[in-house]
Scaffold this motif. Structure first.
Motif, PDB file in Angstrom:
ATOM      1  N   ASN A 163     -50.618  14.896  56.102  1.00 23.28           N
ATOM      2  CA  ASN A 163     -49.948  14.520  56.906  1.00 23.28           C
ATOM      3  C   ASN A 163     -49.924  15.455  58.314  1.00 23.28           C
ATOM      4  OD1 ASN A 163     -48.108  12.402  58.263  1.00 23.28           O
ATOM      5  ND2 ASN A 163     -46.371  13.966  57.947  1.00 23.28           N
ATOM      6  N   LYS A 164     -49.551  14.926  59.428  1.00 23.32           N
ATOM      7  CA  LYS A 164     -49.609  15.346  60.727  1.00 23.32           C
ATOM      8  C   LYS A 164     -50.799  15.871  61.263  1.00 23.32           C
ATOM      9  CE  LYS A 164     -45.164  17.948  59.774  1.00 23.32           C
ATOM     10  NZ  LYS A 164     -44.238  19.001  60.197  1.00 23.32           N
ATOM     11  N   SER A 194     -50.664  10.378  60.187  1.00 25.42           N
ATOM     12  CA  SER A 194     -50.185  10.877  61.365  1.00 25.42           C
ATOM     13  C   SER A 194     -48.845  10.004  61.569  1.00 25.42           C
ATOM     14  CB  SER A 194     -50.917  11.227  62.443  1.00 25.42           C
ATOM     15  OG  SER A 194     -49.919  11.436  63.525  1.00 25.42           O
ATOM     16  N   VAL A 221     -43.163  19.050  55.807  1.00 27.60           N
ATOM     17  CA  VAL A 221     -44.424  18.527  55.811  1.00 27.60           C
ATOM     18  C   VAL A 221     -44.233  16.989  56.086  1.00 27.60           C
ATOM     19  CG1 VAL A 221     -45.472  19.774  54.149  1.00 27.60           C
ATOM     20  CG2 VAL A 221     -44.190  17.908  53.222  1.00 27.60           C
ATOM     21  N   GLY A 222     -42.930  16.442  56.345  1.00 24.61           N
ATOM     22  CA  GLY A 222     -42.804  15.159  56.700  1.00 24.61           C
ATOM     23  C   GLY A 222     -42.472  14.031  55.694  1.00 24.61           C
ATOM     24  N   LYS A 223     -41.683  14.454  54.674  1.00 31.09           N
ATOM     25  CA  LYS A 223     -41.649  13.501  53.363  1.00 31.09           C
ATOM     26  C   LYS A 223     -40.613  12.377  53.772  1.00 31.09           C
ATOM     27  CE  LYS A 223     -40.533  16.827  50.522  1.00 31.09           C
ATOM     28  NZ  LYS A 223     -40.850  17.669  51.385  1.00 31.09           N
ATOM     29  N   SER A 242     -31.242  13.854  53.427  1.00 28.92           N
ATOM     30  CA  SER A 242     -31.670  15.225  53.823  1.00 28.92           C
ATOM     31  C   SER A 242     -30.889  15.855  54.882  1.00 28.92           C
ATOM     32  CB  SER A 242     -33.170  15.070  54.580  1.00 28.92           C
ATOM     33  OG  SER A 242     -33.090  13.950  55.446  1.00 28.92           O
ATOM     34  N   ARG A 245     -28.765  17.827  52.546  1.00 26.88           N
ATOM     35  CA  ARG A 245     -29.534  18.948  51.807  1.00 26.88           C
ATOM     36  C   ARG A 245     -29.756  20.052  52.805  1.00 26.88           C
ATOM     37  NH1 ARG A 245     -35.218  18.134  49.997  1.00 26.88           N
ATOM     38  NH2 ARG A 245     -35.637  20.350  49.864  1.00 26.88           N
ATOM     39  N   LYS A 246     -29.765  19.830  53.899  1.00 29.09           N
ATOM     40  CA  LYS A 246     -30.042  20.845  54.835  1.00 29.09           C
ATOM     41  C   LYS A 246     -28.628  21.733  55.131  1.00 29.09           C
ATOM     42  CE  LYS A 246     -33.823  19.113  57.431  1.00 29.09           C
ATOM     43  NZ  LYS A 246     -34.240  17.750  57.799  1.00 29.09           N
ATOM     44  N   ARG A 273     -38.315  15.093  44.744  1.00 26.14           N
ATOM     45  CA  ARG A 273     -39.056  15.744  46.203  1.00 26.14           C
ATOM     46  C   ARG A 273     -39.363  17.079  45.711  1.00 26.14           C
ATOM     47  NH1 ARG A 273     -36.718  13.433  51.805  1.00 26.14           N
ATOM     48  NH2 ARG A 273     -36.514  11.364  51.051  1.00 26.14           N
TER      49      ARG A 273
HETATM   50  N1  LIG Z   1     -46.660  16.265  64.738  1.00 22.58           N
HETATM   51  C1  LIG Z   1     -46.142  15.513  63.872  1.00 22.58           C
HETATM   52  N2  LIG Z   1     -44.886  15.958  63.302  1.00 22.58           N
HETATM   53  C2  LIG Z   1     -44.394  15.312  62.304  1.00 22.58           C
HETATM   54  C3  LIG Z   1     -45.160  14.308  61.578  1.00 22.58           C
HETATM   55  N3  LIG Z   1     -44.357  13.792  60.590  1.00 22.58           N
HETATM   56  C4  LIG Z   1     -43.262  14.532  60.630  1.00 22.58           C
HETATM   57  N4  LIG Z   1     -43.115  15.334  61.834  1.00 22.58           N
HETATM   58  C5  LIG Z   1     -42.133  16.203  61.909  1.00 22.58           C
HETATM   59  O1  LIG Z   1     -41.855  17.295  61.267  1.00 22.58           O
HETATM   60  C6  LIG Z   1     -40.604  17.559  60.911  1.00 22.58           C
HETATM   61  C7  LIG Z   1     -40.242  17.554  59.278  1.00 22.58           C
HETATM   62  O2  LIG Z   1     -40.520  16.293  59.020  1.00 22.58           O
HETATM   63  P1  LIG Z   1     -39.618  15.724  57.773  1.00 22.58           P
HETATM   64  O3  LIG Z   1     -39.711  14.465  57.806  1.00 22.58           O
HETATM   65  O4  LIG Z   1     -38.125  16.137  57.872  1.00 22.58           O
HETATM   66  O5  LIG Z   1     -40.132  16.947  56.496  1.00 22.58           O
HETATM   67  P2  LIG Z   1     -39.675  16.720  54.962  1.00 22.58           P
HETATM   68  O6  LIG Z   1     -40.818  16.969  54.198  1.00 22.58           O
HETATM   69  O7  LIG Z   1     -38.802  15.641  54.556  1.00 22.58           O
HETATM   70  O8  LIG Z   1     -38.653  18.115  55.061  1.00 22.58           O
HETATM   71  P3  LIG Z   1     -37.557  18.524  53.990  1.00 22.58           P
HETATM   72  O9  LIG Z   1     -36.548  17.319  54.315  1.00 22.58           O
HETATM   73  O10 LIG Z   1     -37.072  19.760  54.532  1.00 22.58           O
HETATM   74  O11 LIG Z   1     -38.045  18.326  52.796  1.00 22.58           O
HETATM   75  C8  LIG Z   1     -39.810  16.763  61.732  1.00 22.58           C
HETATM   76  O12 LIG Z   1     -39.641  17.340  62.963  1.00 22.58           O
HETATM   77  C9  LIG Z   1     -40.586  15.455  61.949  1.00 22.58           C
HETATM   78  O13 LIG Z   1     -40.518  14.767  63.222  1.00 22.58           O
HETATM   79  C10 LIG Z   1     -46.500  13.989  62.183  1.00 22.58           C
HETATM   80  O14 LIG Z   1     -47.047  13.076  61.475  1.00 22.58           O
HETATM   81  N5  LIG Z   1     -46.854  14.797  63.061  1.00 22.58           N
END
Ligand SMILES: Nc1nc2c(ncn2[C@@H]2O[C@H](COP(=O)(O)OP(=O)(O)OP(=O)(O)O)[C@@H](O)[C@H]2O)c(=O)[nH]1
Ligand SMILES: [Zn+2]
Length: 344
Positions: A163-164, A194, A221-223, A242, A245-246, A273
């Motif tokens: 992702n990203k 993305s 990572v954006g889950k 989430s 959890r935070k 997760r």
């Molecule tokens: N640039 C970019 N940022 C992203 C993308 N997807 C998610 N983000 C950002 O990455 C950050 C973390 O995203 P989350 O979706 O909270 O990640 P998570 O894996 O759920 O993290 P936890 O809840 O801590 O397990 C956030 O600020 C999102 O906006 C992407 O494709 N591109």
């Protein structure tokens, strides 16, 4: 889990909790039995567990006239532990509710350790584990390998989702390509997305169709963002989980099954997760590196540590190039982490 010496009082408390639990289960079974004796129940029909709440489960009908309808059900005694994703046979009550009377064998199951370190199933019948990694925070090979090994150990095919992708530029492109090539060469499927630019979503949707998936991966990572996009209508639930959890609030590990609007099912919970970061044995670790498998059992010494022993089949495969240095180093690092009290 390390073995702790318990005080008398602790032992007594644990025994009491255990006794209460047995009594509760018994009572639960009694309620179900009582219902089964009454004529209030309809004929047997098939369903799937989509969640559970303490002593009851939420069953979604998979046969007419109950398709897509969820019913809270009691459990008949001696069914064992039922989890989200289990396929069951149940009988509806006349007004509302029902009783689960039988369960069908699982084709896969995910377990995690409970408070006492015992492995407990948390979800069943999962087809794929989607290991989410990102351009940022940078993806470490041995963390990816750790997830892959965990998935191979439970016999559920993993796929890697990068992702990203919008954050890929000249500074990280080569290293990411190089990293992913290792996994492509091992025939692991790679999906690139993305969320920010909404790219790669169609190929993700078509991959998820007609299957039951879970998303795992490191924090950040954006889950949540991915799941929020895939399941726009349950945005609040994901956010809530989430959020909690935070703040470090203890959240339930109960998994829930969601139907994705573009097809396929997703089972999710904060506990799921984190899958992959739990305990694995050294033997599972060795088998979890799929390209090691043809060489296992061919070392000269039965207790070979595959580090520097003469006649080691794994080291020979490494020398021949059948195993890459990257994966071998990853194996050693994870093995070391297992030795150091399973910390990762
Ligand atoms: N640039 C970019 N940022 C992203 C993308 N997807 C998610 N983000 C950002 O990455 C950050 C973390 O995203 P989350 O979706 O909270 O990640 P998570 O894996 O759920 O993290 P936890 O809840 O801590 O397990 C956030 O600020 C999102 O906006 C992407 O494709 N591109
Ligand atoms: Zn060896």
């Amino acid at each position: 889990m390390s073995k702790r010496k318990l005080t008398k009082q602790q032992t007594w408390r644990i025994e009491r909790i255990h006794k209460e639990r047995v009594e509760r289960t018994q009572k639960r079974g009694d309620i179900a039995e009582e219902l089964l004796q009454s004529s209030d129940l309809g004929p047997e029909t098939e369903g799937m567990i989509i969640s559970h709440f303490g002593t009851q489960v939420e069953v979604e009908g998979t046969q007419e006239p109950f398709i897509g309808i969820s019913t809270r059900c009691n459990l008949r005694a001696n069914l064992g532990q039922l989890v989200t994703g289990d396929k069951v046979v149940w009988r509806p009550k006349q007004n509302e509710g029902g009783v689960v009377v039988a369960t069908t064998p699982r084709h896969t199951s995910l377990s995690r350790p409970d408070m006492h370190g015992r492995l407990k199933p948390v979800a069943a019948n999962i087809d794929h584990i989607v290991v989410v990694i990102a351009a940022e925070p940078v993806a470490h090979a041995n963390l990816i390998d750790r997830y892959l090994v965990a998935a191979e150990t439970v016999g559920i095919p993993p796929v890697i989702l990068l992702n990203k992708c919008d954050l890929i530029d000249d500074s990280n492109q080569a290293s990411l390509d190089n990293l992913l090539k290792t996994y492509e060469d091992l025939n692991y499927k790679i999906i690139r997305t993305s969320i920010k630019h909404q790219e790669g979503m169609e190929s993700l949707y078509s991959f998820l169709q007609d299957k039951t998936s879970v998303f795992v991966g490191q924090s950040g990572v954006g889950k949540s963002s991915l799941i929020g996009t895939i399941l726009p209508d349950i945005d609040i639930t994901v956010g809530e989980l989430s959020q909690k959890r935070k703040k470090g609030v203890h959240t339930t590990t109960t998994a829930r099954l969601f139907h994705m609007p573009k097809g396929g099912d997703l089972i999710d919970s904060p506990g799921i997760r984190e899958f992959g970061l739990w305990h694995i044995s050294e033997e599972e670790l060795l088998n979890g590196f799929i390209e090691f498998q043809p060489h296992i059992g061919y070392c000269r010494f039965r207790d070979c540590a595959h580090e520097k022993e003469p006649g080691c089949a794994i080291l020979e495969a490494l020398e021949k190039g059948d195993i890459t240095e990257h994966r071998f180093q990853s194996f050693l690092r994870i093995k070391q982490s297992i030795r150091e009290n399973h910390a990762f």
